[in-house]
Design a protein around this motif. Structure first.
Motif, mmCIF file in Angstrom:
data_model
loop_
_atom_site.group_PDB
_atom_site.id
_atom_site.type_symbol
_atom_site.label_atom_id
_atom_site.label_comp_id
_atom_site.label_asym_id
_atom_site.label_seq_id
_atom_site.Cartn_x
_atom_site.Cartn_y
_atom_site.Cartn_z
ATOM 1 N N ALA A 1 22.657 2.295 -3.356
ATOM 2 C CA ALA A 1 23.551 2.983 -4.289
ATOM 3 C C ALA A 1 24.384 3.951 -3.468
ATOM 4 N N ALA A 2 25.663 3.617 -3.267
ATOM 5 C CA ALA A 2 26.542 4.425 -2.424
ATOM 6 C C ALA A 2 27.146 5.574 -3.216
ATOM 7 N N ASP A 3 27.623 6.563 -2.481
ATOM 8 C CA ASP A 3 28.343 7.684 -3.105
ATOM 9 C C ASP A 3 29.801 7.324 -3.364
ATOM 10 N N LEU A 4 30.309 6.333 -2.609
ATOM 11 C CA LEU A 4 31.705 5.934 -2.746
ATOM 12 C C LEU A 4 31.836 4.490 -2.289
ATOM 13 N N VAL A 5 32.570 3.698 -3.051
ATOM 14 C CA VAL A 5 32.835 2.295 -2.713
ATOM 15 C C VAL A 5 34.343 2.114 -2.629
ATOM 16 N N VAL A 6 34.794 1.477 -1.562
ATOM 17 C CA VAL A 6 36.211 1.140 -1.437
ATOM 18 C C VAL A 6 36.291 -0.357 -1.176
ATOM 19 N N ALA A 7 37.176 -1.033 -1.918
ATOM 20 C CA ALA A 7 37.316 -2.483 -1.812
ATOM 21 C C ALA A 7 38.794 -2.833 -1.787
ATOM 22 N N ASN A 8 39.302 -3.161 -0.615
ATOM 23 C CA ASN A 8 40.697 -3.561 -0.458
ATOM 24 C C ASN A 8 40.706 -5.063 -0.204
ATOM 25 N N VAL A 9 40.615 -5.833 -1.282
ATOM 26 C CA VAL A 9 40.588 -7.291 -1.165
ATOM 27 C C VAL A 9 41.738 -7.856 -1.999
ATOM 28 N N LEU A 10 41.455 -8.635 -3.018
ATOM 29 C CA LEU A 10 42.485 -9.167 -3.905
ATOM 30 C C LEU A 10 41.982 -9.112 -5.333
ATOM 31 N N ALA A 11 42.906 -9.219 -6.288
ATOM 32 C CA ALA A 11 42.532 -9.074 -7.700
ATOM 33 C C ALA A 11 41.508 -10.111 -8.133
ATOM 34 N N GLY A 12 41.677 -11.366 -7.689
ATOM 35 C CA GLY A 12 40.743 -12.417 -8.081
ATOM 36 C C GLY A 12 39.310 -12.106 -7.684
ATOM 37 N N LEU B 1 38.023 -9.272 -6.823
ATOM 38 C CA LEU B 1 37.571 -8.030 -7.474
ATOM 39 C C LEU B 1 37.043 -8.307 -8.872
ATOM 40 N N GLN B 2 37.689 -9.209 -9.588
ATOM 41 C CA GLN B 2 37.208 -9.553 -10.920
ATOM 42 C C GLN B 2 35.951 -10.415 -10.849
ATOM 43 N N GLU B 3 35.978 -11.445 -10.015
ATOM 44 C CA GLU B 3 34.851 -12.368 -9.932
ATOM 45 C C GLU B 3 33.581 -11.691 -9.420
ATOM 46 N N LEU B 4 33.730 -10.708 -8.550
ATOM 47 C CA LEU B 4 32.572 -10.053 -7.918
ATOM 48 C C LEU B 4 32.316 -8.661 -8.490
ATOM 49 N N SER B 5 32.791 -8.417 -9.710
ATOM 50 C CA SER B 5 32.650 -7.070 -10.280
ATOM 51 C C SER B 5 31.190 -6.638 -10.381
ATOM 52 N N ASP B 6 30.296 -7.549 -10.755
ATOM 53 C CA ASP B 6 28.872 -7.186 -10.855
ATOM 54 C C ASP B 6 28.302 -6.823 -9.486
ATOM 55 N N VAL B 7 28.703 -7.580 -8.457
ATOM 56 C CA VAL B 7 28.215 -7.312 -7.095
ATOM 57 C C VAL B 7 28.726 -5.953 -6.615
ATOM 58 N N ILE B 8 29.998 -5.694 -6.837
ATOM 59 C CA ILE B 8 30.594 -4.441 -6.377
ATOM 60 C C ILE B 8 30.031 -3.253 -7.148
ATOM 61 N N LEU B 9 29.890 -3.403 -8.474
ATOM 62 C CA LEU B 9 29.361 -2.303 -9.292
ATOM 63 C C LEU B 9 27.925 -1.958 -8.915
ATOM 64 N N ALA B 10 27.189 -2.931 -8.398
ATOM 65 C CA ALA B 10 25.800 -2.661 -7.997
ATOM 66 C C ALA B 10 25.720 -1.653 -6.864
ATOM 67 N N TYR B 11 26.807 -1.493 -6.106
ATOM 68 C CA TYR B 11 26.827 -0.517 -5.014
ATOM 69 C C TYR B 11 27.252 0.868 -5.482
ATOM 70 N N VAL B 12 27.796 0.966 -6.679
ATOM 71 C CA VAL B 12 28.338 2.237 -7.159
ATOM 72 C C VAL B 12 27.215 3.042 -7.798
ATOM 73 N N GLY B 13 26.748 4.080 -7.097
ATOM 74 C CA GLY B 13 25.654 4.899 -7.598
ATOM 75 C C GLY B 13 26.069 5.754 -8.787
ATOM 76 N N ASP B 14 25.111 6.462 -9.350
ATOM 77 C CA ASP B 14 25.388 7.337 -10.487
ATOM 78 C C ASP B 14 26.462 8.360 -10.115
ATOM 79 N N SER B 15 27.476 8.465 -10.950
ATOM 80 C CA SER B 15 28.596 9.403 -10.755
ATOM 81 C C SER B 15 29.372 9.153 -9.464
ATOM 82 N N ALA B 16 29.177 7.982 -8.845
ATOM 83 C CA ALA B 16 29.869 7.668 -7.594
ATOM 84 C C ALA B 16 31.321 7.290 -7.867
ATOM 85 N N LEU B 17 32.129 7.362 -6.819
ATOM 86 C CA LEU B 17 33.546 7.024 -6.898
ATOM 87 C C LEU B 17 33.789 5.601 -6.409
ATOM 88 N N ILE B 18 34.841 4.987 -6.929
ATOM 89 C CA ILE B 18 35.246 3.658 -6.476
ATOM 90 C C ILE B 18 36.763 3.612 -6.390
#
Length: 292
Positions: free
Chosen positions: A222-233, A235-252
């Motif tokens: 659970a990270a304090d901050l997640v940054v993802a500079n990829v593409l819209a497709g 980002l949508q398809e992997l939203s569950d994977v990316i959100l799993a890294y976003v800790g409580d009250s963390a920034l993205i």
């Protein structure tokens, strides 16, 4: 040595073949350019994309027999006998030196610069990322990367754990570490990107705090901050994977998104993320927010 440049118009179906023909007929290099100012986005692994209308340019020694080459090209079936072409003489000069002179340090915030290896850092006390423009995977010159760097420079990263999803060259993770983050985990589907990230982290003195993984190896955290500079497709398809890294009250923060794609990406992350007003540069946007 003097050169002559031959430029031909082609389409996506035949541009690569035409480039091969030019190489087989003595071209020292071949480049492909968009003929109608249409964007090409990041290709998939092993994929080569070209524009629907592509300009194919071959670089030849000035002594090359160009009339004979044009005669041979008229026999190429998909060009036809009446194809259009243009030749341009190029003066002899130190091309490498000229290329280097075109790139200067780039400032993204008061305290953040990207500095090519052949330049002195303008502000030795700033967070200076040593990275050469023109290399693969991202060097800060594209609006999406610039948006992310500017956003990172505004955050309090002291002691934070960061995830750089789709790390590419590692530029965003390196920036976060130089701005005070304690640890960065980089994830990318491309092994060459992971090699580039490791090399750049080593050059910038942060390799001991920058871990890199393929998606099949990525750790749970659970990270304090997640940054993802990829593409819209993705980002949508992997939203569950990316959100799993976003800790409580963390920034993205997410970029690689065209303005017309922003709402679809937002929907993929709501209601988990409370989004702030989006930022924009040219046709690209950065979406950022906090886990509720």
């Amino acid at each position: 040595m003097a050169w002559i440049q031959l430029t031909l118009s082609s389409n996506e179906a035949h541009a690569r073949q035409l480039g091969d023909v030019l190489m087989a007929n003595g071209a020292q290099a071949v480049t492909y350019r968009d003929g109608k100012d249409a964007p090409i986005f990041e290709p998939g692994p092993g994929e080569v994309q070209l524009w629907e209308h592509t300009l194919v340019t071959g670089l030849f020694d000035a002594a090359h027999n160009m009339p004979a080459l044009i005669k041979r090209l008229r026999q190429v079936r998909y060009l036809g006998a009446d194809f259009n072409y243009k030749t341009d003489p190029l003066e002899d000069k130190d091309w490498e030196r000229e290329w280097m002179d075109n790139f200067k340090p780039i400032q993204f915030a008061d305290n953040l610069w990207v500095v090519p290896s052949w330049h002195e850092a303008p502000d030795p006390n700033a967070a200076n990322i040593l990275l050469d423009p023109g290399m693969a995977f991202g060097t800060g010159t594209h609006p999406t990367t610039a948006l992310c760097l500017q956003w990172l420079a505004e955050q309090d990263l002291s002691g934070k754990t960061i995830v750089d999803f789709g790390c590419g060259s590692g530029i965003l993770g390196i920036a976060a570490l130089k701005l005070g983050a304690a640890r960065c985990v980089g994830i990318d589907i491309d092994r060459q990107a992971l090699i580039a990230t490791r090399d750049n982290a080593e050059r910038n003195g942060v390799a001991d705090r920058f871990e890199v993984y393929l998606p099949t190896e990525q750790p749970s955290l659970a990270a304090d901050l997640v940054v993802a500079n990829v593409l819209a497709g993705p980002l949508q398809e992997l939203s569950d994977v990316i959100l799993a890294y976003v800790g409580d009250s963390a920034l993205i923060a997410m970029s690689g998104i065209l303005e017309r794609q922003a709402e679809q990406v937002i929907q993929a992350y709501q209601p988990t993320i409370n989004f702030a007003p989006q930022r924009q540069s040219e046709e690209w946007v950065l979406l950022h927010g906090q886990r509720q």
